[in-house]
Design an enzyme around this catalytic site. Structure first.
Site, PDB file in Angstrom:
ATOM      1  N   GLU A   1       0.851  -1.190   0.000  1.00  0.00           N
ATOM      2  CA  GLU A   1       0.000   0.000   0.000  1.00  0.00           C
ATOM      3  C   GLU A   1       0.887   1.241   0.000  1.00  0.00           C
ATOM      4  O   GLU A   1       1.780   1.356   0.845  1.00  0.00           O
ATOM      5  CB  GLU A   1      -0.889  -0.014   1.249  1.00  0.00           C
ATOM      6  CG  GLU A   1      -1.858  -1.181   1.269  1.00  0.00           C
ATOM      7  CD  GLU A   1      -2.214  -1.625   2.689  1.00  0.00           C
ATOM      8  OE1 GLU A   1      -2.131  -0.816   3.615  1.00  0.00           O
ATOM      9  OE2 GLU A   1      -2.576  -2.813   2.844  1.00  0.00           O
TER      10      GLU A   1
ATOM     11  N   GLU B   1      -3.707  -6.912   3.104  1.00  0.00           N
ATOM     12  CA  GLU B   1      -2.444  -7.428   3.643  1.00  0.00           C
ATOM     13  C   GLU B   1      -2.220  -8.909   3.345  1.00  0.00           C
ATOM     14  O   GLU B   1      -1.094  -9.325   3.042  1.00  0.00           O
ATOM     15  CB  GLU B   1      -2.371  -7.178   5.161  1.00  0.00           C
ATOM     16  CG  GLU B   1      -2.150  -5.718   5.555  1.00  0.00           C
ATOM     17  CD  GLU B   1      -3.399  -4.853   5.409  1.00  0.00           C
ATOM     18  OE1 GLU B   1      -4.498  -5.428   5.274  1.00  0.00           O
ATOM     19  OE2 GLU B   1      -3.277  -3.612   5.416  1.00  0.00           O
TER      20      GLU B   1
ATOM     21  N   GLN C   1       2.077  -2.122   5.762  1.00  0.00           N
ATOM     22  CA  GLN C   1       2.339  -0.723   6.122  1.00  0.00           C
ATOM     23  C   GLN C   1       2.747  -0.511   7.589  1.00  0.00           C
ATOM     24  O   GLN C   1       3.683   0.218   7.875  1.00  0.00           O
ATOM     25  CB  GLN C   1       1.114   0.113   5.771  1.00  0.00           C
ATOM     26  CG  GLN C   1       1.422   1.559   5.556  1.00  0.00           C
ATOM     27  CD  GLN C   1       0.314   2.238   4.766  1.00  0.00           C
ATOM     28  OE1 GLN C   1      -0.782   2.447   5.263  1.00  0.00           O
ATOM     29  NE2 GLN C   1       0.608   2.573   3.527  1.00  0.00           N
TER      30      GLN C   1
ATOM     31  N   ASP D   1       1.098  -3.417  13.170  1.00  0.00           N
ATOM     32  CA  ASP D   1      -0.220  -3.787  13.707  1.00  0.00           C
ATOM     33  C   ASP D   1      -1.076  -4.498  12.653  1.00  0.00           C
ATOM     34  O   ASP D   1      -1.955  -5.274  12.990  1.00  0.00           O
ATOM     35  CB  ASP D   1      -0.959  -2.537  14.196  1.00  0.00           C
ATOM     36  CG  ASP D   1      -0.206  -1.852  15.314  1.00  0.00           C
ATOM     37  OD1 ASP D   1      -0.581  -2.014  16.468  1.00  0.00           O
ATOM     38  OD2 ASP D   1       0.797  -1.164  15.014  1.00  0.00           O
ATOM     39  N   TYR D   2      -0.838  -4.207  11.383  1.00  0.00           N
ATOM     40  CA  TYR D   2      -1.674  -4.803  10.329  1.00  0.00           C
ATOM     41  C   TYR D   2      -1.188  -6.184   9.907  1.00  0.00           C
ATOM     42  O   TYR D   2      -1.809  -6.838   9.070  1.00  0.00           O
ATOM     43  CB  TYR D   2      -1.757  -3.884   9.103  1.00  0.00           C
ATOM     44  CG  TYR D   2      -2.049  -2.449   9.432  1.00  0.00           C
ATOM     45  CD1 TYR D   2      -2.774  -2.109  10.579  1.00  0.00           C
ATOM     46  CD2 TYR D   2      -1.587  -1.418   8.622  1.00  0.00           C
ATOM     47  CE1 TYR D   2      -3.018  -0.782  10.896  1.00  0.00           C
ATOM     48  CE2 TYR D   2      -1.838  -0.093   8.934  1.00  0.00           C
ATOM     49  CZ  TYR D   2      -2.547   0.222  10.077  1.00  0.00           C
ATOM     50  OH  TYR D   2      -2.786   1.521  10.398  1.00  0.00           O
TER      51      TYR D   2
ATOM     52  N   HIS E   1      -1.423   1.854  16.002  1.00  0.00           N
ATOM     53  CA  HIS E   1      -0.228   2.318  15.291  1.00  0.00           C
ATOM     54  C   HIS E   1       1.010   2.277  16.170  1.00  0.00           C
ATOM     55  O   HIS E   1       2.002   2.916  15.877  1.00  0.00           O
ATOM     56  CB  HIS E   1      -0.420   3.740  14.761  1.00  0.00           C
ATOM     57  CG  HIS E   1      -1.520   3.843  13.756  1.00  0.00           C
ATOM     58  ND1 HIS E   1      -2.838   3.946  14.106  1.00  0.00           N
ATOM     59  CD2 HIS E   1      -1.491   3.810  12.409  1.00  0.00           C
ATOM     60  CE1 HIS E   1      -3.591   4.010  13.020  1.00  0.00           C
ATOM     61  NE2 HIS E   1      -2.798   3.919  11.973  1.00  0.00           N
TER      62      HIS E   1
END
Ligand SMILES: Cc1ncc(C[n+]2csc(CCOP(=O)(O)OP(=O)(O)O)c2C)c(N)n1
Ligand SMILES: [Mg+2]
Length: 834
Positions: free
Chosen positions: A525, A556, A578, A581-582, A623
């Protein structure tokens, strides 16, 4: 459009059959994936092909029936089979060519037989969990039956010529879990066709002509990974052919509880390509209609291969004659009407009827064929069993002989004889029983020592070594190309080296690598046009093109799958997630598929994917996570790199891009704008994996930390020095492998005190570090005080700096924790602060 018309008893049309190629079933020498060529084929030749297809389908069915029996009689643990799905797979095999790829699931044995990518004997070897890759090349006994793979990495770690072989990426059991990988396999064809700079990689592609065939059950289309893959494939327009095997059930759950409108292709109509739009060609065909199936696959794969348009083939009216798997029967949940309908619409029965009805064959001929096929399958099963049981029997006999010899010399003769008797009476013993018997005998004779016992001990050691290779090896490729074997190149600086932002240093590293190696690609992304949210790739898309550095959707799981497929096909992808956390959105693919690939194929496949992400500290609940315990617990099979700054990160990328094993690199979110010195060789210097560094020497306490907290620890060290405390700070740099030279242990020799500072929750990443240092390295024996961990709170950090201060380990926390340890050791010199 070509069309063949056979005037036999009925008029039967075969539009579109265009090719006849020979492919031999390894054990039978009979044509299997032969295609129908309108211009060349006589009726007799056509007849032979059809009959042979039927034979393959029938043999496959016999394998299912016999396989289930082998489970029910206890010779195998579990069985799941492709009965009821045979005919569609015969048709699919006709469209499959050398260079093509499969990413499928556990129903595809017929396809595997028809293409020659697997054999009947291998089918049974896997059912019996034979750990020998010669016998079960797909998994060396590690996977349940019907989990397929071809070996595309040789023993030396070299790629085979994938352009010449038919290729099957390794199956996984999780429903829909393979879909993201399918996307990547197809995307590789797009890159090979559209990026002419890749023409030199001749072993992987012929102008991107390869189709990636995916199969999935109707029930598994309810999974998010299916929809994510579908959408991404439509956006990217890749040669991906998804077949949905629709038997109206997912174990016991019927279609009305799975799928809107009970019809997946109906639901997906919006994906249909239209004049001027991208999208899919969608086909729907019944699973017992051989003629329509052959025709459909021919048409679908042609457009997919030639035009790089993804296609979806919804195969309906499939059945499951034996129910879902060996555990349980479908009579429990299917109505009598449904069961009757399934019996009548059994695809092989329908094919047989059609063959007789159209004078392609007759009952007598087919009866004979079926009898021969049954015997063939039975013979393969027996051979596979005898091979497996024979090897174990040899081990067992040797063990019994050694135990008997020991019994004769032992005061515990009768107890050992009991062990022998139990072993000999075990029905179908495995290696576990053999080794367990030896270990019991060792315990029984704990107080004895003689030559016989020594002989048994030696034998046990040998068995354990062999079994370690059989059952525990190849978590990583471990070949000559391993990143652990990449030569170390020292960092160099010019005398007037510039100080620049960390992101610029990374940018220089990526730039040099893209220049050096044309097979490197990066995507994620915001990675393409703006060069990622922190500018590490800034300007590189403009310089190297959209085929090499590209944006993706917010997806993701399929970003990882995209990378995994590319990596399996000889490219060197950097897939960016990115924020750390993702990663949770991608963790199924990373954990189930990527991390287990080398292990579950026993080194037969590899996917040297580099996952790039950033984290530890920014602001807010989503984040600033540092779920290192989660990563350590789910990603064994990847190298886990936690660089403290962008210089170290660059050195790790330089190492990984020259190796062939997967890895994740977690950059420090708050480090992109900190100044670092630009090396003279930003794309060449390497940071070796698993080599810890003492970044500050001291004598009082060893503080082990990594990533973003290291800066806090270093700041604390300055304050602590003022208080008369000298900490030694160790940065392991990579958590897997961890500190191969035992730097932490050696530091403890000096300090005898250990503090771990970690941003994860208590007992997360920190407990792994404790286990490695105290248990594995033996640091426990060097301690003179209780080891401590300083972690974040158990919740995620709230938004804002105050939230960060009261949640993550702060400068004050580090100082006070270190100080309290000194206070405990010497309260006179270090009186309590509070
Ligand atoms: C992620 C995941 N969830 C659940 C399961 C358990 N499971 C295995 S097969 C299956 C049913 C799959 O049905 P379908 O996709 O229709 O394929 P079929 O077996 O009918 O061919 C389920 C629920 C699993 N293996 N993986
Ligand atoms: Mg189903």
């Amino acid at each position: 459009m070509l069309s063949v018309v056979f005037y036999v008893e009925y008029k039967i049309e075969f539009p579109n059959f265009t090719r006849l190629t020979k492919y031999c079933m390894p054990e039978t020498e009979i044509l299997s994936t032969s295609r129908f060529d309108a211009s060349e084929l006589s009726f007799d030749e056509f007849r032979k092909i059809v009959i042979n297809d039927y034979r393959i389908g029938f043999e496959s069915r016999q394998a299912s029936l016999l396989g289930r029996r082998e489970v029910l009689t206890g010779k195998a643990k579990f069985g799941i089979f492709g009965d009821g799905k045979e005919v569609a797979q015969l048709a699919m095999a006709k469209a499959f060519r050398a260079g093509d790829w499969r990413a499928g699931y556990y129903r595809d044995q017929t396809f595997m037989f028809a293409t020659g990518m697997s054999t009947m004997k291998e089918f049974f070897a896997q059912l019996y969990a034979n750990p020998d890759i010669e016998k079960d090349p797909a998994s060396g006994g590690r996977q349940m039956n019907c989990h397929y793979a071809t070996r595309f990495v040789d023993a030396g770690g070299n790629w085979v010529n994938q352009a010449e072989t038919m290729n099957c990426s390794s199956d996984i059991s999780t429903t829909g879990g393979h879909m993201p990988r399918l996307l990547g396999l197809a995307y590789a064809s797009k890159l090979y066709r559209e990026n002419k700079e890749l023409a030199y990689l001749k072993n992987f592609s012929v102008n991107g002509n390869e189709v990636a065939f995916g199969t999935i059950g109707n029930g598994a289309t309810s999974e998010g990974l299916f929809f994510e893959t579908l959408n991404a494939g439509g956006v990217l327009q890749v040669p991906m052919a998804i077949s949905i095997w629709d038997d109206a059930y997912a174990i016991s759950v019927p279609a009305n509880l799975q799928t809107t409108k009970e019809d997946i292709s109906e639901v997906l109509k919006g994906f249909q390509r239209e004049e001027g739009s991208n999208g899919y060609e969608i086909f729907k065909v019944r699973g017992w209609d051989y003629v329509s199936l052959c025709d459909t696959y021919e048409r679908a794969i042609e457009v997919c291969r030639n035009e790089h348009v993804p296609v979806l083939i919804h195969v309906t009216e499939m059945t499951q004659p034996q129910g879902h798997s060996s555990s349980g029967s479908h009579e429990r949940y299917k109505s009598k009407e449904r069961l009757n309908w399934e019996a009548e619409h059994d695809c092989l029965l329908q094919m047989r009827k059609w063959m007789i009805g159209s004078a392609i064959s007759n009952a007598e001929e087919l009866d004979e064929l079926e009898a021969i096929a049954k015997k063939h399958v039975r013979d393969c099963q027996r051979d596979a069993w005898n091979e497996m049981a024979g090897e174990i029997k040899t081990d067992l006999d040797q063990t019994v002989a050694l135990l008997a010899a020991l019994a004769k010399q032992s005061a515990k003769e009768s107890e050992i004889n009991d062990v022998i008797a139990e072993l000999q009476n075990t029905v179908d013993p495995g290696r576990a029983e053999v080794v367990s018997a030896i270990r019991r005998a060792m315990r029984i004779t704990i107080a004895e020592n003689n030559n016989e016992k020594q002989a048994l001990k030696t034998w046990l050691a040998k068995e354990l070594t062999l079994n370690n290779e059989r059952y525990n090896s190849k978590l990583f490729s471990e070949t000559h190309y391993s990143p652990l074997k990449v030569p170390v190149t020292a960092i160099e600086y010019d005398q007037d080296a510039r100080l620049l932002d960390g992101r610029e240093l990374l940018n220089a590293c990526f730039d040099a690598n893209f220049e050096r190696d044309k097979s490197i690609v990066a995507f994620g992304e915001d990675v393409g046009a703006i060069g990622d949210v922190n500018q590490g790739f800034a300007g590189l898309q403009a310089k190297y093109g959209e085929m090499r550095i590209s944006d993706t959707g917010i997806r993701e799981a399929t970003i990882i799958g995209q990378g995994m497929g590319l990596a399996m096909r000889g490219l060197k992808p950097i897939a960016e997630v990115q924020y750390m956390d993702y990663l949770l959105y991608a963790i199924t693919v990373i954990s189930d598929d990527l991390a287990s690939l080398s292990y579950r194929t026993k080194g037969g496949q590899k996917a040297p994917l580099i996952i790039r992400t950033r984290g530890h500290r920014l602001e807010g609940i989503w984040h600033s996570g540092s779920p290192m315990g989660t990563i350590l617990g789910t990603m064994r099979g990847l190298h886990i790199c936690v660089p403290r700054n962008m210089t170290q990160a660059a050195g790790m990328y330089n190492t990984l891009l020259r190796g062939d094993e997967p890895a994740i690199v977690i950059e420090n979110l708050n480090g992109y704008r900190l100044k670092e010195k630009l090396p003279a060789n930003p794309g060449d210097f390497t940071v070796p994996l698993g080599i810890a560094e003492v970044i500050k020497e001291g004598t009082d306490i060893t503080v082990v930390s990594y990533g973003a907290t290291l800066r806090i620890v270093m700041d604390a060290a300055v304050e602590l020095k003022k208080m008369g405390i000298h900490i030694e700070v160790v940065d392991p740099q990579t958590l897997y492998p961890f500190d191969r030279e035992k730097t932490c242990y050696n530091s403890l020799k000096k300090t005898s005190k250990l503090l771990i500072v970690d941003e994860d929750i208590p007992g997360g990443g920190a407990s792994y570090l404790l286990q490695q240092i105290l248990e594995k390295q033996g640091g426990y024996y060097l301690l003179d005080a209780q080891p401590k961990t300083l972690c974040a709170k158990e919740h995620r950090p709230p938004y804002g700096s105050d939230g960060d201060y009261f949640t993550k380990p702060s400068l004050d926390d580090v100082i006070e924790t270190v100080y309290s340890m000194m206070n405990e050791a010497n309260p006179g010199k270090f009186p309590a602060i509070y």
